[in-house]
Write a protein that holds these residues in place. Structure first.
Motif, PDB file in Angstrom:
ATOM      1  N   VAL A  42       0.816  -1.214   0.000  1.00  0.00           N
ATOM      2  CA  VAL A  42       0.000   0.000   0.000  1.00  0.00           C
ATOM      3  C   VAL A  42       0.850   1.264   0.000  1.00  0.00           C
ATOM      4  O   VAL A  42       0.343   2.337  -0.309  1.00  0.00           O
ATOM      5  N   ALA A  43       2.136   1.147   0.345  1.00  0.00           N
ATOM      6  CA  ALA A  43       3.017   2.319   0.362  1.00  0.00           C
ATOM      7  C   ALA A  43       4.467   1.873   0.296  1.00  0.00           C
ATOM      8  O   ALA A  43       4.815   0.801   0.779  1.00  0.00           O
ATOM      9  N   ARG A  44       5.284   2.727  -0.317  1.00  0.00           N
ATOM     10  CA  ARG A  44       6.724   2.496  -0.319  1.00  0.00           C
ATOM     11  C   ARG A  44       7.331   3.460   0.688  1.00  0.00           C
ATOM     12  O   ARG A  44       7.019   4.657   0.676  1.00  0.00           O
ATOM     13  N   ARG A  45       8.182   2.942   1.569  1.00  0.00           N
ATOM     14  CA  ARG A  45       8.748   3.755   2.633  1.00  0.00           C
ATOM     15  C   ARG A  45      10.222   3.457   2.823  1.00  0.00           C
ATOM     16  O   ARG A  45      10.686   2.374   2.507  1.00  0.00           O
ATOM     17  N   SER A  46      10.935   4.433   3.365  1.00  0.00           N
ATOM     18  CA  SER A  46      12.293   4.229   3.863  1.00  0.00           C
ATOM     19  C   SER A  46      12.189   4.347   5.373  1.00  0.00           C
ATOM     20  O   SER A  46      11.712   5.363   5.881  1.00  0.00           O
ATOM     21  N   ILE A  47      12.608   3.302   6.094  1.00  0.00           N
ATOM     22  CA  ILE A  47      12.456   3.285   7.544  1.00  0.00           C
ATOM     23  C   ILE A  47      13.804   3.086   8.223  1.00  0.00           C
ATOM     24  O   ILE A  47      14.695   2.443   7.694  1.00  0.00           O
ATOM     25  N   PHE A  48      13.944   3.674   9.419  1.00  0.00           N
ATOM     26  CA  PHE A  48      15.169   3.620  10.221  1.00  0.00           C
ATOM     27  C   PHE A  48      14.900   2.697  11.399  1.00  0.00           C
ATOM     28  O   PHE A  48      14.063   3.003  12.257  1.00  0.00           O
ATOM     29  N   VAL A  49      15.552   1.542  11.427  1.00  0.00           N
ATOM     30  CA  VAL A  49      15.235   0.511  12.420  1.00  0.00           C
ATOM     31  C   VAL A  49      16.490  -0.164  12.968  1.00  0.00           C
ATOM     32  O   VAL A  49      17.570  -0.045  12.403  1.00  0.00           O
ATOM     33  N   GLN A  50      16.293  -0.913  14.051  1.00  0.00           N
ATOM     34  CA  GLN A  50      17.318  -1.790  14.597  1.00  0.00           C
ATOM     35  C   GLN A  50      17.031  -3.198  14.069  1.00  0.00           C
ATOM     36  O   GLN A  50      16.036  -3.808  14.453  1.00  0.00           O
ATOM     37  N   PRO A  51      17.852  -3.739  13.178  1.00  0.00           N
ATOM     38  CA  PRO A  51      17.578  -5.052  12.601  1.00  0.00           C
ATOM     39  C   PRO A  51      17.462  -6.167  13.640  1.00  0.00           C
ATOM     40  O   PRO A  51      16.729  -7.124  13.443  1.00  0.00           O
ATOM     41  N   ALA A  52      18.161  -6.034  14.767  1.00  0.00           N
ATOM     42  CA  ALA A  52      18.102  -7.066  15.802  1.00  0.00           C
ATOM     43  C   ALA A  52      16.715  -7.166  16.428  1.00  0.00           C
ATOM     44  O   ALA A  52      16.358  -8.199  16.986  1.00  0.00           O
ATOM     45  N   LYS A  53      15.922  -6.113  16.331  1.00  0.00           N
ATOM     46  CA  LYS A  53      14.594  -6.083  16.953  1.00  0.00           C
ATOM     47  C   LYS A  53      13.460  -6.352  15.956  1.00  0.00           C
ATOM     48  O   LYS A  53      12.296  -6.333  16.333  1.00  0.00           O
ATOM     49  N   LEU A  54      13.782  -6.575  14.682  1.00  0.00           N
ATOM     50  CA  LEU A  54      12.753  -6.894  13.689  1.00  0.00           C
ATOM     51  C   LEU A  54      12.305  -8.335  13.861  1.00  0.00           C
ATOM     52  O   LEU A  54      13.118  -9.211  14.168  1.00  0.00           O
ATOM     53  N   GLU A  55      11.033  -8.580  13.666  1.00  0.00           N
ATOM     54  CA  GLU A  55      10.521  -9.944  13.687  1.00  0.00           C
ATOM     55  C   GLU A  55      10.345 -10.397  12.243  1.00  0.00           C
ATOM     56  O   GLU A  55       9.689  -9.714  11.461  1.00  0.00           O
ATOM     57  N   SER A  56      10.943 -11.522  11.900  1.00  0.00           N
ATOM     58  CA  SER A  56      10.824 -12.063  10.549  1.00  0.00           C
ATOM     59  C   SER A  56      10.007 -13.338  10.607  1.00  0.00           C
ATOM     60  O   SER A  56      10.517 -14.388  10.980  1.00  0.00           O
ATOM     61  N   ARG A  57       8.754 -13.228  10.279  1.00  0.00           N
ATOM     62  CA  ARG A  57       7.891 -14.409  10.264  1.00  0.00           C
ATOM     63  C   ARG A  57       6.696 -14.152   9.377  1.00  0.00           C
ATOM     64  O   ARG A  57       6.407 -13.014   9.023  1.00  0.00           O
ATOM     65  N   GLN A  58       5.995 -15.207   9.034  1.00  0.00           N
ATOM     66  CA  GLN A  58       4.787 -15.086   8.232  1.00  0.00           C
ATOM     67  C   GLN A  58       3.636 -14.660   9.140  1.00  0.00           C
ATOM     68  O   GLN A  58       3.529 -15.147  10.266  1.00  0.00           O
ATOM     69  N   PRO A  59       2.747 -13.768   8.689  1.00  0.00           N
ATOM     70  CA  PRO A  59       1.586 -13.410   9.486  1.00  0.00           C
ATOM     71  C   PRO A  59       0.702 -14.637   9.721  1.00  0.00           C
ATOM     72  O   PRO A  59       0.639 -15.528   8.883  1.00  0.00           O
ATOM     73  N   VAL A  60       0.028 -14.684  10.849  1.00  0.00           N
ATOM     74  CA  VAL A  60      -0.847 -15.804  11.181  1.00  0.00           C
ATOM     75  C   VAL A  60      -1.984 -15.890  10.167  1.00  0.00           C
ATOM     76  O   VAL A  60      -2.598 -14.892   9.821  1.00  0.00           O
ATOM     77  N   GLY A  61      -2.260 -17.099   9.667  1.00  0.00           N
ATOM     78  CA  GLY A  61      -3.368 -17.309   8.749  1.00  0.00           C
ATOM     79  C   GLY A  61      -3.075 -16.928   7.310  1.00  0.00           C
ATOM     80  O   GLY A  61      -3.941 -17.002   6.462  1.00  0.00           O
ATOM     81  N   ARG A  62      -1.870 -16.521   7.031  1.00  0.00           N
ATOM     82  CA  ARG A  62      -1.527 -16.110   5.678  1.00  0.00           C
ATOM     83  C   ARG A  62      -0.957 -17.302   4.916  1.00  0.00           C
ATOM     84  O   ARG A  62      -0.015 -17.938   5.364  1.00  0.00           O
ATOM     85  N   PRO A  63      -1.505 -17.605   3.746  1.00  0.00           N
ATOM     86  CA  PRO A  63      -0.970 -18.728   2.979  1.00  0.00           C
ATOM     87  C   PRO A  63       0.425 -18.409   2.453  1.00  0.00           C
ATOM     88  O   PRO A  63       0.778 -17.253   2.275  1.00  0.00           O
ATOM     89  N   GLU A  64       1.199 -19.455   2.231  1.00  0.00           N
ATOM     90  CA  GLU A  64       2.531 -19.281   1.654  1.00  0.00           C
ATOM     91  C   GLU A  64       2.411 -18.614   0.286  1.00  0.00           C
ATOM     92  O   GLU A  64       1.524 -18.935  -0.492  1.00  0.00           O
ATOM     93  N   GLN A  65       3.305 -17.697   0.013  1.00  0.00           N
ATOM     94  CA  GLN A  65       3.284 -17.041  -1.288  1.00  0.00           C
ATOM     95  C   GLN A  65       3.969 -17.925  -2.309  1.00  0.00           C
ATOM     96  O   GLN A  65       4.957 -18.582  -2.022  1.00  0.00           O
ATOM     97  N   ARG A  66       3.431 -17.923  -3.499  1.00  0.00           N
ATOM     98  CA  ARG A  66       4.011 -18.710  -4.578  1.00  0.00           C
ATOM     99  C   ARG A  66       4.622 -17.786  -5.607  1.00  0.00           C
ATOM    100  O   ARG A  66       4.125 -16.710  -5.861  1.00  0.00           O
ATOM    101  N   ARG A  67       5.686 -18.259  -6.206  1.00  0.00           N
ATOM    102  CA  ARG A  67       6.296 -17.501  -7.296  1.00  0.00           C
ATOM    103  C   ARG A  67       5.582 -17.820  -8.593  1.00  0.00           C
ATOM    104  O   ARG A  67       5.222 -18.962  -8.833  1.00  0.00           O
ATOM    105  N   PRO A  68       5.393 -16.827  -9.429  1.00  0.00           N
ATOM    106  CA  PRO A  68       4.760 -17.113 -10.718  1.00  0.00           C
ATOM    107  C   PRO A  68       5.635 -18.049 -11.544  1.00  0.00           C
ATOM    108  O   PRO A  68       6.851 -17.897 -11.587  1.00  0.00           O
TER     109      PRO A  68
END
Length: 112
Positions: free
Chosen positions: A57-83
């Motif tokens: 919905v938007a393109r952003r540049s964000i300033f973050v601490q990578p150690a505090k980012l959570e990398s996971r799939q949202p609950v209930g979201r199906p796996e994305q497939r590549r075309p």
């Protein structure tokens, strides 16, 4: 020791722990890590902010601490497939330009 940086295509959940500006957490798809000088343990990311359906919905540049980012799939979201490939619609007839000196549908043979 610094945490590993996210890579292009990673899905990350950005919370207030990663940066105080995110009082309301957001899901993002990483475009790239920007090579800008920052404080130790921080980085700039180019991301697409995602809505509840996972659409950008938007393109952003964000300033973050990578150690505090959570990398996971949202609950209930199906796996994305590549075309697997792009399917093209068959030509609707007559939509291709015809070279000068030729008539559509007429076979031209070489002389020899």
């Amino acid at each position: 020791m610094n945490a590993p940086l996210p890579e292009a295509g990673d899905l990350v959940y950005v919370t207030r722990a990663a940066s105080v500006q995110f009082v309301k957490p957001i899901w993002c798809r990483v475009i790239r890590v920007l090579d800008w000088i920052t404080y130790d343990g921080w980085c700039w990311l180019d991301v697409y902010q995602l809505d509840a359906k996972g659409d950008a919905v938007a393109r952003r540049s964000i300033f973050v601490q990578p150690a505090k980012l959570e990398s996971r799939q949202p609950v209930g979201r199906p796996e994305q497939r590549r075309p697997q490939g792009v399917r093209r619609r068959p030509d609707a007839g007559g939509s291709r330009p015809v070279p000068a000196g030729r008539q559509p549908g007429k076979l031209v043979r070489g002389r020899g």
